[in-house]
Design an enzyme around this catalytic site. Structure first.
Site, short mmCIF file in Angstrom:
data_model
loop_
_atom_site.label_atom_id
_atom_site.label_comp_id
_atom_site.label_asym_id
_atom_site.label_seq_id
_atom_site.Cartn_x
_atom_site.Cartn_y
_atom_site.Cartn_z
N TRP A 1 -10.94 -4.61 -3.32
CA TRP A 1 -12.03 -4.82 -2.37
C TRP A 1 -11.63 -4.02 -1.14
O TRP A 1 -10.91 -4.50 -0.27
CB TRP A 1 -12.16 -6.29 -2.01
CG TRP A 1 -12.61 -7.16 -3.14
CD1 TRP A 1 -13.89 -7.56 -3.41
CD2 TRP A 1 -11.79 -7.77 -4.17
NE1 TRP A 1 -13.92 -8.35 -4.52
CE2 TRP A 1 -12.65 -8.50 -5.01
CE3 TRP A 1 -10.42 -7.75 -4.45
CZ2 TRP A 1 -12.18 -9.20 -6.11
CZ3 TRP A 1 -9.94 -8.44 -5.54
CH2 TRP A 1 -10.82 -9.16 -6.36
N ASN B 1 -0.44 11.53 -4.84
CA ASN B 1 -0.75 10.19 -5.34
C ASN B 1 -2.16 10.08 -5.93
O ASN B 1 -3.03 9.35 -5.42
CB ASN B 1 -0.59 9.18 -4.19
CG ASN B 1 0.34 8.06 -4.60
OD1 ASN B 1 0.48 7.78 -5.80
ND2 ASN B 1 0.97 7.41 -3.63
N GLY C 1 9.84 10.28 -13.03
CA GLY C 1 10.30 9.00 -13.58
C GLY C 1 11.75 9.01 -14.00
O GLY C 1 12.63 9.51 -13.27
N GLY D 1 0.86 -1.18 0.00
CA GLY D 1 0.00 0.00 0.00
C GLY D 1 0.89 1.22 0.00
O GLY D 1 2.00 1.15 0.54
N ASP D 2 0.47 2.33 -0.59
CA ASP D 2 1.42 3.41 -0.86
C ASP D 2 2.12 3.96 0.39
O ASP D 2 3.33 4.06 0.44
CB ASP D 2 0.78 4.54 -1.69
CG ASP D 2 -0.19 5.40 -0.89
OD1 ASP D 2 -0.92 4.84 -0.03
OD2 ASP D 2 -0.23 6.61 -1.13
N ALA E 1 7.92 2.84 -7.19
CA ALA E 1 9.10 3.70 -7.48
C ALA E 1 8.97 5.01 -6.70
O ALA E 1 9.91 5.43 -6.00
CB ALA E 1 9.19 3.99 -8.98
N GLY E 2 7.81 5.64 -6.81
CA GLY E 2 7.60 6.92 -6.12
C GLY E 2 7.60 6.76 -4.60
O GLY E 2 8.16 7.59 -3.88
N ASP E 3 6.99 5.69 -4.11
CA ASP E 3 6.94 5.46 -2.66
C ASP E 3 8.35 5.23 -2.11
O ASP E 3 8.70 5.74 -1.04
CB ASP E 3 6.09 4.22 -2.33
CG ASP E 3 4.67 4.33 -2.87
OD1 ASP E 3 4.18 5.45 -3.05
OD2 ASP E 3 4.05 3.26 -3.12
#
Ligand code: ADP
Length: 295
Positions: free
Chosen positions: A91, A154, A216, A18-19, A245-247
């Site tokens: 979900w 995000n 990126g 999860g982010d 990648a961002g996290d």
């Protein structure tokens, strides 16, 4: 969240990601032992919630702030693979995490216990609107008290009831923060920014003090302490999986920034960590594979 991915022969492999958790994972991996990282969320009281809490603790991340809600379960998503293309099924409508800000006293205690508070547009998107307002009021209070409040927009339009609510709430998240860490492709697509400079100026105008724009393979632009700096991405031979990648950049950047107070150096370090993350499968790449020296 619980993650299910295809393991062949119709079997599914279970994982957790999860982010904001990914960011906590990389911050923990990159910080020295003098620092503690806690994850603030809500879980249920089922076996899967216990397993998830044990997984978080096993990563060296504190779980004392996690509230348990009777009768609830964690959110779940599945990664589907078709002709090499990934798609996601979720979900999460009744996940325990949607209640993470439902107890204002607990939320205040948690925020007050931290020097740095990190949240994202996904955190805001999953909350009932009144709880998002509670969380935003609490982080504004933290910002006023001099804490480092960090926000990654995000942007995930599918999670929001409308574009208007998404724009207004994400803007409020940025206004309530000291440092905003957006990804330029999301900002261009959903806020119509025609340049990185436009993204930086929009967040500064809202009241953010520092902005770090990830772009990126094209590197990172920092507006930090009033100064603009560009830090290139590292060259990667073969991109294997760009999940998180961002996290990972955010977690590594914040870890190094906390220790050094040097934002450009922290960005160079984080670009190295993120380059290793995109060279491996999965959201959570083990510490040993991140090329960290020492500690
Ligand atoms: P997000 O995952 O949030 O969209 P980005 O795609 O901007 O974030 O990537 C975050 C960071 O990961 C970048 O700033 C860069 O350091 C690294 N990164 C991402 N893609 C690549 C790539 N193709 N080559 C090298 N580094 C990359």
């Amino acid at each position: 969240m619980v993650e299910l991915s295809q393991a062949g022969d119709g079997l599914l492999r279970k994982g957790f990601a999860g982010d904001t958790f990914n960011t906590a994972w990389y911050a923990r991996a990159c910080l020295g032992p003098d620092w503690s990282v806690d994850y603030f969320t809500a879980l249920g009281d089922d076996a899967m919630s216990d397993e998830l809490a044990a997984f978080i603790a096993g990563a060296g991340i504190g779980t004392n702030l996690i509230r348990r809600i009777k009768g609830k379960t964690p959110g779940l998503y599945m990664i589907n693979l078709k002709n090499g293309e990934r798609s996601f099924s979720y979900w999460r409508d009744s996940s325990a995490a949607r209640s993470l800000a439902a107890d204002p006293d607990h939320l205040r205690e948690a925020v007050e216990s931290a020097d740095l508070v990190y949240f994202s547009g996904i955190t805001l998107a999953i909350l009932p609107q009144e709880d998002a307002a509670t969380l935003l009021a609490e982080v504004r209070r933290a910002k006023a008290a001099g804490k480092l409040v960090v926000f990654d927009p995000n942007i995930r339009p599918r999670l929001w009831s409308s574009y208007d609510v998404m724009h207004a709430t994400i803007s409020e998240g940025a206004r309530s923060s000291v440092l905003v860490m957006p990804s330029f492709d999301d900002e261009a697509a959903h806020f119509g920014d025609d340049s990185i400079e436009a993204t930086i100026q929009r967040y500064l105008a809202l009241g953010a003090i520092n902005v770090v724009v990830k772009n990126g393979a094209d590197g990172v632009n920092l507006h930090f302490g009033g100064e603009d700096t560009f830090v290139p991405a590292e060259k990667v031979e073969t991109i294997v999986d760009t999940t998180s990648a961002g996290d990972s950049f955010n977690g590594a950047f914040l870890a190094r920034y906390l220790e050094s107070q040097d934002a450009p150096a922290a960005a160079r370090f984080a670009a190295g960590v993120a380059a290793r993350v995109v060279s491996e499968h999965g959201a959570l790449v083990a510490r040993e594979k991140l090329g960290l020296s020492g500690g």
